[in-house]
Design a protein around this motif. Structure first.
Motif, PDB file in Angstrom:
ATOM      1  N   ALA A 117       0.832  -1.215   0.000  1.00 18.22           N
ATOM      2  CA  ALA A 117       0.000   0.000   0.000  1.00 18.22           C
ATOM      3  C   ALA A 117       0.864   1.263   0.000  1.00 18.22           C
ATOM      4  O   ALA A 117       0.352   2.371  -0.197  1.00 18.22           O
ATOM      5  N   CYS A 118       2.167   1.116   0.204  1.00 17.19           N
ATOM      6  CA  CYS A 118       3.078   2.264   0.220  1.00 17.19           C
ATOM      7  C   CYS A 118       3.064   2.982  -1.132  1.00 17.19           C
ATOM      8  O   CYS A 118       3.145   2.342  -2.192  1.00 17.19           O
ATOM      9  N   GLN A 119       2.976   4.318  -1.083  1.00 19.78           N
ATOM     10  CA  GLN A 119       2.919   5.123  -2.305  1.00 19.78           C
ATOM     11  C   GLN A 119       4.211   5.875  -2.587  1.00 19.78           C
ATOM     12  O   GLN A 119       4.276   6.642  -3.545  1.00 19.78           O
ATOM     13  N   PRO A 125       6.725  10.938   5.511  1.00 22.94           N
ATOM     14  CA  PRO A 125       6.768  11.126   6.967  1.00 22.94           C
ATOM     15  C   PRO A 125       7.391   9.939   7.709  1.00 22.94           C
ATOM     16  O   PRO A 125       7.948  10.124   8.794  1.00 22.94           O
ATOM     17  N   CYS A 126       7.309   8.765   7.107  1.00 23.22           N
ATOM     18  CA  CYS A 126       7.916   7.595   7.754  1.00 23.22           C
ATOM     19  C   CYS A 126       9.425   7.781   7.857  1.00 23.22           C
ATOM     20  O   CYS A 126      10.025   7.553   8.916  1.00 23.22           O
ATOM     21  N   MET A 127      10.041   8.219   6.772  1.00 22.67           N
ATOM     22  CA  MET A 127      11.487   8.401   6.726  1.00 22.67           C
ATOM     23  C   MET A 127      11.910   9.631   7.538  1.00 22.67           C
ATOM     24  O   MET A 127      12.894   9.587   8.286  1.00 22.67           O
ATOM     25  N   MET A 128      11.135  10.713   7.437  1.00 21.93           N
ATOM     26  CA  MET A 128      11.513  11.959   8.090  1.00 21.93           C
ATOM     27  C   MET A 128      11.426  11.866   9.618  1.00 21.93           C
ATOM     28  O   MET A 128      12.141  12.561  10.333  1.00 21.93           O
ATOM     29  N   ASN A 129      10.531  10.992  10.125  1.00 18.63           N
ATOM     30  CA  ASN A 129      10.337  10.893  11.568  1.00 18.63           C
ATOM     31  C   ASN A 129      11.080   9.718  12.198  1.00 18.63           C
ATOM     32  O   ASN A 129      10.937   9.477  13.398  1.00 18.63           O
ATOM     33  N   CYS A 130      11.856   8.993  11.406  1.00 15.81           N
ATOM     34  CA  CYS A 130      12.638   7.875  11.945  1.00 15.81           C
ATOM     35  C   CYS A 130      13.964   8.400  12.488  1.00 15.81           C
ATOM     36  O   CYS A 130      14.850   8.814  11.735  1.00 15.81           O
ATOM     37  N   ARG A 141       9.071   2.463  -3.288  1.00 18.56           N
ATOM     38  CA  ARG A 141       8.518   1.922  -2.037  1.00 18.56           C
ATOM     39  C   ARG A 141       9.491   2.150  -0.884  1.00 18.56           C
ATOM     40  O   ARG A 141      10.711   2.185  -1.074  1.00 18.56           O
ATOM     41  N   ALA A 142       8.948   2.308   0.312  1.00 19.72           N
ATOM     42  CA  ALA A 142       9.784   2.457   1.503  1.00 19.72           C
ATOM     43  C   ALA A 142      10.334   1.096   1.925  1.00 19.72           C
ATOM     44  O   ALA A 142       9.699   0.053   1.718  1.00 19.72           O
ATOM     45  N   HIS A 143      11.517   1.106   2.502  1.00 17.79           N
ATOM     46  CA  HIS A 143      12.154  -0.131   2.985  1.00 17.79           C
ATOM     47  C   HIS A 143      12.710   0.132   4.388  1.00 17.79           C
ATOM     48  O   HIS A 143      13.265   1.198   4.662  1.00 17.79           O
TER      49      HIS A 143
END
Length: 487
Positions: A117-119, A125-130, A141-143
């Protein structure tokens, strides 16, 4: 929470029913050997690799229902021998839980996973807040880098598409005190020093690998041998059946019990004593008092929040007072508490008036084995009718309310309820412990009575219930309204 309507629960019930039928027919030793073969017949679809592996796992499940630890399993020992040992057993054996390695899925450790479902959105925000820089974007896709990830969950919380999910280890996730962890082979192990016997692991394991050791064979042995076996059913049990007051008493007598006590009578005693104790403690200037009827909570404090121990009420539980009444009436009787709780089984081992503890699953299996329909049994009018508030001990908030209505000055009571000892509930306990010890200042809105229920919703949501808790809450309300005497 795993829905009670699942195959693992059905499997457990079927084994209990088969064991009960064999024992009632006097054929337990000769017939128990065939249970795995009958439940996994040739030609049926196997759950595991093959039907023979399924049967081997069923053999171990039968062991647990006979009251044995599967850790003591010997594949050369026949089930008939285990049955014989169960019939000769004088008292239940420790521990009450047993872990079936062969059924355990050896789940990989809890982690987060990016779904399709990753766009790969611009905001990312997943990468920026990790904070650990564990997330990268490639191929649209995010990994997640498992070497950098610390399982904080911020990526999941920030994804606008809910594309990141948590893959939990259900038993570990459900345990509020960290008592379950993997051994060197990846199998789950229980640290009984930490365990509070809430039963969450048993309820949440989708493979049925966490099992309680049944005491049904022990109780049936005494009934068959003609002893006076007394049933004491918790208020939550009445909510498990669509029955009017008095029908459960009749059903349990048909099942072989010589006398039936409603534990709500003991709840009235507990509430009276706790109300008196509360007034005494507040008169002495105590900060707070907590309820004591939930043994999982009491153990949680003693094992994990000892600074809160002075606040636990000295009053004993409804089970204790009911068993005391039963033994006073007939010192030679065998007392059997029936409830939805695993922790009560641990409490029963330490109570001088309680001989055995059966779960609602076990008593339900006995009723099925004897073809007893509770709803069709003529109601029996008990000698003593408990109060509505005593019966309401089964729901969250019921204990505090029961204490309140017995106080001389109820307006002085400031009650708080911890509705379920999950990890958040344990944090609340720790906070109250810090207030009690003086580690943090007492807030203005600090309660002076804290009711704690290990199961969310109360005992009607215990780990061994057979009815949906929402339905049980409605049924309990009807049961209370149908016939109670407020005192």
């Amino acid at each position: 929470m795993l829905n009670i309507n699942n195959n693992a629960a059905h499997l457990k019930r079927e084994i209990l029913v088969r064991i009960a039928k064999l024992q009632l027919a006097g054929k337990l030793e000769e017939g128990v050997h065939y249970i795995p073969r009958e439940m996994a017949p040739s030609g049926s679809q196997p759950v595991r690799c093959c039907i023979f592996h399924d049967r081997e796992i069923l053999r171990m499940r039968v062991m647990a229902r006979l009251g044995h630890s599967v850790e003591d399993y010997d594949d050369e020992k026949k089930l008939a021998e285990f049955a014989k040992e169960a019939l000769e057993r004088e008292t239940p054996t420790w521990p009450m839980l047993t872990v079936l390695d062969e059924a355990c899925n050896a789940c990989v450790r809890s982690h987060y996973m990016v779904t399709n479902a990753c766009q790969a959105c611009l905001a990312r925000p997943c990468m920026m807040n990790c904070g650990k820089k564990a997330i990268s974007i490639s191929a649209g896709r995010a990994h997640i880098d498992p070497e950098k990830c610390v399982n904080c969950g911020l990526c999941m919380q920030n994804c606008p598409y809910h594309a990141i999910i948590k893959i939990p280890v259900p038993c570990e996730e459900a345990c509020p005190v960290g008592a379950i962890s993997k051994d060197e082979d990846g199998k789950e192990r229980i640290d009984y020093h930490k365990c509070i016997f809430c039963g969450n692991c048993m309820r949440e394991c989708p493979f049925g690998a966490m099992m309680d050791k049944s005491q049904l064979v022990d109780v049936l042995k005494h009934i068959i041998n003609g002893k006076k076996v007394v049933a004491m059913y918790a208020p939550a049990i009445a909510a498990q059946f669509r029955a009017a007051p008095g029908q459960l008493e009749g059903a349990l007598k048909q099942a072989g019990f010589s006398r039936v006590w409603e534990v709500a009578i003991g709840a009235d005693i507990t509430a009276n004593k706790e109300a008196h104790e509360f007034e005494e403690r507040m008169g002495k200037g105590d900060i707070m008092m907590t309820t004591s009827c939930c043994p999982a909570y009491v153990r949680a404090v003693k094992r994990h929040v000892p600074e809160l121990s002075p606040c636990i009420s000295d009053t004993r539980s409804p089970m204790h007072y009911t068993a005391q009444l039963a033994k006073k009436e007939d010192p030679d009787c065998v007392t059997v508490f029936i409830g939805p709780c695993l922790a009560k089984r641990r409490e029963g081992m330490d109570d001088e008036f309680v001989d055995y503890v059966l779960s609602i699953e076990e008593i339900g299996a006995l009723l099925i084995a004897k073809e007893i329909d509770v709803g069709k049994i003529p109601a029996e009018i008990p000698d003593t009718i408990p109060s509505a508030s005593g019966r309401n001990f089964a729901i969250s908030g019921g204990v505090a309310e029961s204490v309140k209505i017995r106080l001389k000055n109820p307006e002085l009571l400031k009650a708080a309820v911890i509705n379920g000892l999950n990890k958040a509930g344990m944090k609340q306990l720790a906070q109250y412990g810090q207030i009690q010890s003086g580690a943090i200042p007492k807030p203005e809105d600090c309660p002076n009575l804290v009711e704690v229920m290990a199961c969310e919703g109360g005992c009607i949501s215990g780990p061994s219930v057979i009815t949906n808790p929402k339905v049980a809450a409605i049924q309990l309300k009807k049961y209370v309204e149908a016939g109670s005497a407020e005192k």
